[in-house]
Design an enzyme around this catalytic site. Structure first.
Site, PDB file in Angstrom:
ATOM      1  N   SER A  16       0.832  -1.198   0.000  1.00  0.00           N
ATOM      2  CA  SER A  16       0.000   0.000   0.000  1.00  0.00           C
ATOM      3  C   SER A  16       0.871   1.253   0.000  1.00  0.00           C
ATOM      4  O   SER A  16       1.703   1.444   0.895  1.00  0.00           O
ATOM      5  CB  SER A  16      -0.918   0.016   1.220  1.00  0.00           C
ATOM      6  OG  SER A  16      -1.646   1.236   1.235  1.00  0.00           O
ATOM      7  N   LYS A  84      -7.885   6.910 -17.898  1.00  0.00           N
ATOM      8  CA  LYS A  84      -8.647   7.414 -19.037  1.00  0.00           C
ATOM      9  C   LYS A  84     -10.124   7.211 -18.738  1.00  0.00           C
ATOM     10  O   LYS A  84     -10.512   6.286 -18.067  1.00  0.00           O
ATOM     11  CB  LYS A  84      -8.306   6.647 -20.326  1.00  0.00           C
ATOM     12  CG  LYS A  84      -6.837   6.667 -20.681  1.00  0.00           C
ATOM     13  CD  LYS A  84      -6.435   8.043 -21.188  1.00  0.00           C
ATOM     14  CE  LYS A  84      -5.007   8.071 -21.615  1.00  0.00           C
ATOM     15  NZ  LYS A  84      -4.047   8.397 -20.587  1.00  0.00           N
TER      16      LYS A  84
END
Length: 90
Positions: A16, A84
């Site tokens: 993480s 995107k």
């Protein structure tokens, strides 16, 4: 990577990026000169529904990685982003 670039030492890590302890451990263990950062939640419509998780990882996590790179003298920091948005707005 090893097949295409056998002369380059490459150590992929999974952890993480919101954990500064994890970043510290990795930096102290490997002492990288180049750091490629490609970690982020990529599913933009889902992240629009879970804004706090997106901000925590994509913004604060990236900040942690960049800060660790600076603290440990990484010469080159490369951030790879493929976020995107396709399709219709949510």
């Amino acid at each position: 990577m090893a097949e295409k670039f056998p002369h380059i030492t490459f150590y992929p890590e999974i952890g993480s990026i919101t954990s500064r302890t994890t970043l510290k451990r990795v930096m102290q263990h490997y002492h990288p000169s180049i750091l490629y950062h490609a970690a982020a939640y990529k599913h933009v419509p889902l992240m629009e529904r879970h804004v706090f998780a997106a901000v925590e990882t994509n913004i604060f996590g990236t900040w942690n990685v960049a800060r660790a790179a600076a603290e440990y003298g990484v010469a080159d920091f490369v951030m790879i982003s493929t976020d995107k948005r396709f399709g219709r707005p949510v």
